[in-house]
Design a protein around this motif. Structure first.
Motif, short mmCIF file in Angstrom:
data_model
loop_
_atom_site.label_atom_id
_atom_site.label_comp_id
_atom_site.label_asym_id
_atom_site.label_seq_id
_atom_site.Cartn_x
_atom_site.Cartn_y
_atom_site.Cartn_z
N THR A 122 -6.58 5.84 4.76
CA THR A 122 -6.67 7.39 4.56
C THR A 122 -6.79 8.30 5.78
O THR A 122 -6.14 9.39 5.67
N THR A 161 -10.46 1.84 1.75
CA THR A 161 -9.17 2.83 2.10
C THR A 161 -9.52 3.85 3.16
O THR A 161 -8.65 4.68 3.59
N ALA A 221 0.95 -1.04 0.11
CA ALA A 221 -0.09 0.10 -0.17
C ALA A 221 1.04 1.18 0.06
O ALA A 221 1.85 1.36 0.71
N LEU A 244 1.03 5.50 -0.20
CA LEU A 244 0.07 6.59 0.19
C LEU A 244 0.90 7.79 -0.07
O LEU A 244 1.90 7.98 0.58
#
Length: 232
Positions: free
Chosen positions: A216, A212, A183, A185
């Motif tokens: 997030t 998410t 993942a 970000l």
């Protein structure tokens, strides 16, 4: 003699005026029963007289067959319910881990402390194999060419990526740590602060269809804290 012959002809003509009764097809019977589901409620005495072939038990009554089917449906529903309860418990546990992580991050004084907290919680509590932050500015900034590589290849549509990396990309982010699915970000309102990278040993753990929400929220917390900790 002539009268008998005439009578025979008349009887033949009369019989020819009547059509033979139409035979019911299996499909017609099935359609009728589907359109009239209360049929056996109106004629309950028929239920016990109907025998249905069974692959293991020979012939069984309609009532017995319906009871067996209902038992199977109940077992299936119970199994699905247990699965949903198990998933709900797992989701609750994961939510609590992220909630605790966000609170701990708020108390961090510098980037190294944030990295240590992420490693402790994500690797130990969530049992993921790797986690790191690659800032875009400061003394430990990701080189510009590598930054462009990830942004142009993995962040064309939004600020996160879930899936697998090439061996070269994995080495750049995780060095020798195992990360068969990841993942990624971007941190910051426009992704200007850096990359949060989380890796899993399971090649299917991180995928484009995953939820998410929690990750997030972590991204947003880091977006608030990092500007105070990076040296420009």
């Amino acid at each position: 003699m002539s009268e008998s012959l005439e009578q025979y002809k008349n009887n033949t003509d009369i019989n020819s005026n009547f059509e033979e009764p139409a035979t019911l097809s299996h499909e017609s019977v099935a359609t009728y029963l589907l359109e009239n589901p209360d049929f056996f409620a109106l004629y309950p005495h028929l239920i016990e007289k109907i025998n249905i072939p069974h692959s293991l038990k020979g012939s069984v009554s309609l009532v017995e067959l319906q009871s067996e089917q209902l038992r199977k449906k109940v077992r299936t529903l119970n199994h699905k319910l247990n699965q949903l309860i198990s998933i709900a418990k797992q989701n609750e546990a994961i939510y609590r881990v992220y909630a605790d992580l966000n609170l701990r991050i708020l108390k961090c004084k510098d980037l190294d402390e944030i990295k240590f907290t992420l490693e402790e919680v994500i690797q130990e509590n969530l049992e993921l194999s790797a986690v790191t932050i690659k800032p875009f500015k400061g003394p430990h900034a990701l080189p510009e060419i590598q930054r462009r590589l990830f942004i142009e290849k993995r962040f064309q549509r939004n600020q996160f990526f879930f899936g697998r990396l090439s061996e070269h990309e994995r080495k750049l982010l995780f060095s020798d740590q195992e990360a068969n699915s990841v993942a990624l970000l971007l941190i910051g309102e426009t992704g200007e602060l850096g990359i949060l990278a989380i890796g899993s040993r399971d090649a299917s753990h991180f995928n484009p269809d995953m939820d998410t929400l929690l990750i997030t929220q972590l991204q947003q917390f880091l977006g608030v804290l990092l500007p105070k900790m990076l040296t420009y």
